[in-house]
Motif scaffolding. Structure first.
Motif, PDB file in Angstrom:
ATOM      1  N   PRO A   1       0.836  -1.199   0.000  1.00 10.58           N
ATOM      2  CA  PRO A   1       0.000   0.000   0.000  1.00 10.58           C
ATOM      3  C   PRO A   1       0.874   1.253   0.000  1.00 10.58           C
ATOM      4  O   PRO A   1       1.978   1.248   0.546  1.00 10.58           O
ATOM      5  CB  PRO A   1      -0.792  -0.105   1.306  1.00 10.58           C
ATOM      6  CG  PRO A   1      -0.695  -1.537   1.717  1.00 10.58           C
ATOM      7  CD  PRO A   1       0.615  -2.029   1.191  1.00 10.58           C
ATOM      8  N   PRO A   2       0.424   2.333  -0.624  1.00  9.43           N
ATOM      9  CA  PRO A   2       1.173   3.592  -0.574  1.00  9.43           C
ATOM     10  C   PRO A   2       1.441   4.020   0.871  1.00  9.43           C
ATOM     11  O   PRO A   2       0.695   3.654   1.790  1.00  9.43           O
ATOM     12  CB  PRO A   2       0.242   4.585  -1.282  1.00  9.43           C
ATOM     13  CG  PRO A   2      -0.557   3.727  -2.215  1.00  9.43           C
ATOM     14  CD  PRO A   2      -0.775   2.441  -1.481  1.00  9.43           C
ATOM     15  N   GLN A   3       2.502   4.796   1.061  1.00 16.45           N
ATOM     16  CA  GLN A   3       2.926   5.202   2.395  1.00 16.45           C
ATOM     17  C   GLN A   3       2.020   6.252   3.033  1.00 16.45           C
ATOM     18  O   GLN A   3       2.129   6.536   4.213  1.00 16.45           O
ATOM     19  CB  GLN A   3       4.366   5.731   2.352  1.00 16.45           C
ATOM     20  CG  GLN A   3       5.400   4.663   2.091  1.00 16.45           C
ATOM     21  CD  GLN A   3       5.389   3.569   3.159  1.00 16.45           C
ATOM     22  OE1 GLN A   3       5.496   3.853   4.352  1.00 16.45           O
ATOM     23  NE2 GLN A   3       5.243   2.329   2.738  1.00 16.45           N
ATOM     24  N   ASP A   4       1.126   6.845   2.255  1.00 15.44           N
ATOM     25  CA  ASP A   4       0.185   7.834   2.777  1.00 15.44           C
ATOM     26  C   ASP A   4      -0.558   7.292   3.997  1.00 15.44           C
ATOM     27  O   ASP A   4      -0.941   6.119   4.043  1.00 15.44           O
ATOM     28  CB  ASP A   4      -0.806   8.189   1.669  1.00 15.44           C
ATOM     29  CG  ASP A   4      -1.915   9.108   2.143  1.00 15.44           C
ATOM     30  OD1 ASP A   4      -1.680  10.319   2.205  1.00 15.44           O
ATOM     31  OD2 ASP A   4      -3.014   8.598   2.468  1.00 15.44           O
ATOM     32  N   ALA A   5      -0.789   8.142   5.004  1.00 13.96           N
ATOM     33  CA  ALA A   5      -1.361   7.713   6.286  1.00 13.96           C
ATOM     34  C   ALA A   5      -2.734   7.071   6.120  1.00 13.96           C
ATOM     35  O   ALA A   5      -3.037   6.055   6.756  1.00 13.96           O
ATOM     36  CB  ALA A   5      -1.450   8.905   7.243  1.00 13.96           C
TER      37      ALA A   5
ATOM     38  N   TRP B   1      -4.025   5.514   3.493  1.00 13.03           N
ATOM     39  CA  TRP B   1      -3.847   4.176   2.915  1.00 13.03           C
ATOM     40  C   TRP B   1      -3.438   3.184   3.996  1.00 13.03           C
ATOM     41  O   TRP B   1      -3.945   2.058   4.055  1.00 13.03           O
ATOM     42  CB  TRP B   1      -2.768   4.210   1.834  1.00 13.03           C
ATOM     43  CG  TRP B   1      -3.204   4.650   0.477  1.00 13.03           C
ATOM     44  CD1 TRP B   1      -2.979   5.869  -0.099  1.00 13.03           C
ATOM     45  CD2 TRP B   1      -3.930   3.893  -0.496  1.00 13.03           C
ATOM     46  NE1 TRP B   1      -3.506   5.911  -1.364  1.00 13.03           N
ATOM     47  CE2 TRP B   1      -4.097   4.710  -1.644  1.00 13.03           C
ATOM     48  CE3 TRP B   1      -4.444   2.599  -0.515  1.00 13.03           C
ATOM     49  CZ2 TRP B   1      -4.758   4.276  -2.791  1.00 13.03           C
ATOM     50  CZ3 TRP B   1      -5.109   2.153  -1.664  1.00 13.03           C
ATOM     51  CH2 TRP B   1      -5.262   2.995  -2.771  1.00 13.03           C
ATOM     52  N   GLN B   2      -2.500   3.594   4.836  1.00 10.20           N
ATOM     53  CA  GLN B   2      -1.986   2.690   5.869  1.00 10.20           C
ATOM     54  C   GLN B   2      -3.082   2.331   6.873  1.00 10.20           C
ATOM     55  O   GLN B   2      -3.214   1.173   7.285  1.00 10.20           O
ATOM     56  CB  GLN B   2      -0.804   3.354   6.588  1.00 10.20           C
ATOM     57  CG  GLN B   2       0.423   3.557   5.709  1.00 10.20           C
ATOM     58  CD  GLN B   2       1.043   2.257   5.231  1.00 10.20           C
ATOM     59  OE1 GLN B   2       1.254   1.326   6.014  1.00 10.20           O
ATOM     60  NE2 GLN B   2       1.333   2.156   3.933  1.00 10.20           N
ATOM     61  N   VAL B   3      -3.893   3.296   7.266  1.00 12.75           N
ATOM     62  CA  VAL B   3      -4.950   3.045   8.240  1.00 12.75           C
ATOM     63  C   VAL B   3      -6.006   2.109   7.657  1.00 12.75           C
ATOM     64  O   VAL B   3      -6.409   1.114   8.288  1.00 12.75           O
ATOM     65  CB  VAL B   3      -5.608   4.381   8.693  1.00 12.75           C
ATOM     66  CG1 VAL B   3      -6.889   4.098   9.482  1.00 12.75           C
ATOM     67  CG2 VAL B   3      -4.643   5.173   9.542  1.00 12.75           C
ATOM     68  N   LEU B   4      -6.473   2.406   6.441  1.00 10.85           N
ATOM     69  CA  LEU B   4      -7.546   1.615   5.853  1.00 10.85           C
ATOM     70  C   LEU B   4      -7.110   0.186   5.501  1.00 10.85           C
ATOM     71  O   LEU B   4      -7.941  -0.727   5.493  1.00 10.85           O
ATOM     72  CB  LEU B   4      -8.093   2.310   4.610  1.00 10.85           C
ATOM     73  CG  LEU B   4      -8.886   3.596   4.841  1.00 10.85           C
ATOM     74  CD1 LEU B   4      -9.251   4.247   3.513  1.00 10.85           C
ATOM     75  CD2 LEU B   4     -10.150   3.311   5.649  1.00 10.85           C
ATOM     76  N   SER B   5      -5.819   0.013   5.220  1.00 12.95           N
ATOM     77  CA  SER B   5      -5.334  -1.334   4.844  1.00 12.95           C
ATOM     78  C   SER B   5      -4.739  -2.102   6.008  1.00 12.95           C
ATOM     79  O   SER B   5      -4.353  -3.262   5.844  1.00 12.95           O
ATOM     80  CB  SER B   5      -4.292  -1.212   3.733  1.00 12.95           C
ATOM     81  OG  SER B   5      -3.122  -0.510   4.188  1.00 12.95           O
ATOM     82  N   SER B   6      -4.692  -1.504   7.184  1.00 15.25           N
ATOM     83  CA  SER B   6      -3.971  -2.101   8.320  1.00 15.25           C
ATOM     84  C   SER B   6      -4.609  -3.390   8.833  1.00 15.25           C
ATOM     85  O   SER B   6      -3.916  -4.239   9.407  1.00 15.25           O
ATOM     86  CB  SER B   6      -3.859  -1.102   9.468  1.00 15.25           C
ATOM     87  OG  SER B   6      -5.148  -0.741   9.944  1.00 15.25           O
ATOM     88  N   GLU B   7      -5.894  -3.581   8.625  1.00  5.86           N
ATOM     89  CA  GLU B   7      -6.568  -4.752   9.183  1.00  5.86           C
ATOM     90  C   GLU B   7      -6.814  -5.847   8.145  1.00  5.86           C
ATOM     91  O   GLU B   7      -7.513  -6.818   8.416  1.00  5.86           O
ATOM     92  CB  GLU B   7      -7.894  -4.328   9.824  1.00  5.86           C
ATOM     93  CG  GLU B   7      -7.705  -3.378  10.999  1.00  5.86           C
ATOM     94  CD  GLU B   7      -9.019  -2.992  11.649  1.00  5.86           C
ATOM     95  OE1 GLU B   7     -10.065  -3.517  11.234  1.00  5.86           O
ATOM     96  OE2 GLU B   7      -8.991  -2.161  12.567  1.00  5.86           O
ATOM     97  N   ILE B   8      -6.271  -5.670   6.936  1.00  7.52           N
ATOM     98  CA  ILE B   8      -6.478  -6.660   5.880  1.00  7.52           C
ATOM     99  C   ILE B   8      -5.535  -7.834   6.055  1.00  7.52           C
ATOM    100  O   ILE B   8      -4.350  -7.641   6.286  1.00  7.52           O
ATOM    101  CB  ILE B   8      -6.305  -6.010   4.487  1.00  7.52           C
ATOM    102  CG1 ILE B   8      -7.328  -4.904   4.313  1.00  7.52           C
ATOM    103  CG2 ILE B   8      -6.454  -7.029   3.384  1.00  7.52           C
ATOM    104  CD1 ILE B   8      -7.092  -4.046   3.106  1.00  7.52           C
TER     105      ILE B   8
END
Length: 224
Positions: free
Chosen positions: A211-215, A217-224
């Motif tokens: 995932p892109p390093q943007d915050a 992106w990181q939050v939304l993909s963190s639980e996948i």
């Protein structure tokens, strides 16, 4: 430049938003030239380096781009992309969540060359091309949703246009209904995964981009 995969025949690069895949009227250095320079330096190649562009991503989109290092691979990859035998998975952050958590979208798209924009209809109209994709909501925040998208056809601005048509414009995509731009001029759409049978070795290839390093992106993909 981030190389995700490389062998004797193909190289897969993680494109940053803002980069162009091939040269255009802007005169900016395209990703294809950057990859050529990388190959020339890495292998100390004399003369011109062969590199074939098998497909493209819109300038504001990030993610995986497949290049061919040999003419044999390029011919076969071109055929594979044209026949949709390369499975392409995208991730998109949208302002609104779709009504259903997953589904199939079918529209008929008409491309306006002057505006460099496509328009979606729910029925066939003159000059339209059928567009189909599957989506699934895989991440949810207070204001944004993360969607995983499987492209079933390859139309101009297809994901951007179809998501906008159901009231879910991609974050930062002013052209298709987003209320504000992203700070870096990107849109929140990533070519996330490519799966295909290698054009020469016939091995199954499945490559995924981080995932892109943007915050967000990181939050939304963190639980996948």
């Amino acid at each position: 430049m981030q190389v995700i995969y490389e062998d004797n025949h193909i190289i897969i690069v993680n494109k940053e938003s803002g980069e162009i895949v091939q040269g255009d009227k802007t005169g900016d250095m395209p990703l294809s030239d950057i990859v050529k320079r990388y190959l020339k330096e890495k292998y100390n190649k004399p003369g011109e380096v062969f590199l074939g562009v098998a497909h493209r991503l819109d300038r504001p989109v990030c993610g995986l781009v497949v290049f061919a290092k040999t003419s044999k691979a390029l011919t076969r990859l071109n055929k594979m992309f044209a026949e949709s035998s390369v499975r392409k998975t995208y991730w998109a952050i949208t302002k609104n969540a779709p009504q259903a958590p997953e589904g199939l979208l079918t529209h008929w798209l008409v491309r306006n060359e002057q505006q460099n924009k496509s328009y979606a209809y729910d029925h066939e109209v003159p000059r339209s091309k059928k567009a189909m994709l599957r989506y699934k909501v895989i991440g949810q925040g207070d204001n944004y949703s993360l969607l995983e998208i499987q492209l079933m056809t390859g139309r101009h601005h297809q994901i951007r246009c179809q998501l906008s048509a159901i009231g879910c414009p991609i974050k930062g995509d002013l052209k298709y209904g987003a209320k504000r731009s992203n700070h870096d001029g990107s849109i929140s759409l990533q070519s996330h995964r490519v799966e295909f049978v290698h054009p020469v070795s016939k091995e199954n290839i499945c490559i995924t981009a981080p995932p892109p390093q943007d915050a967000l992106w990181q939050v939304l993909s963190s639980e996948i």
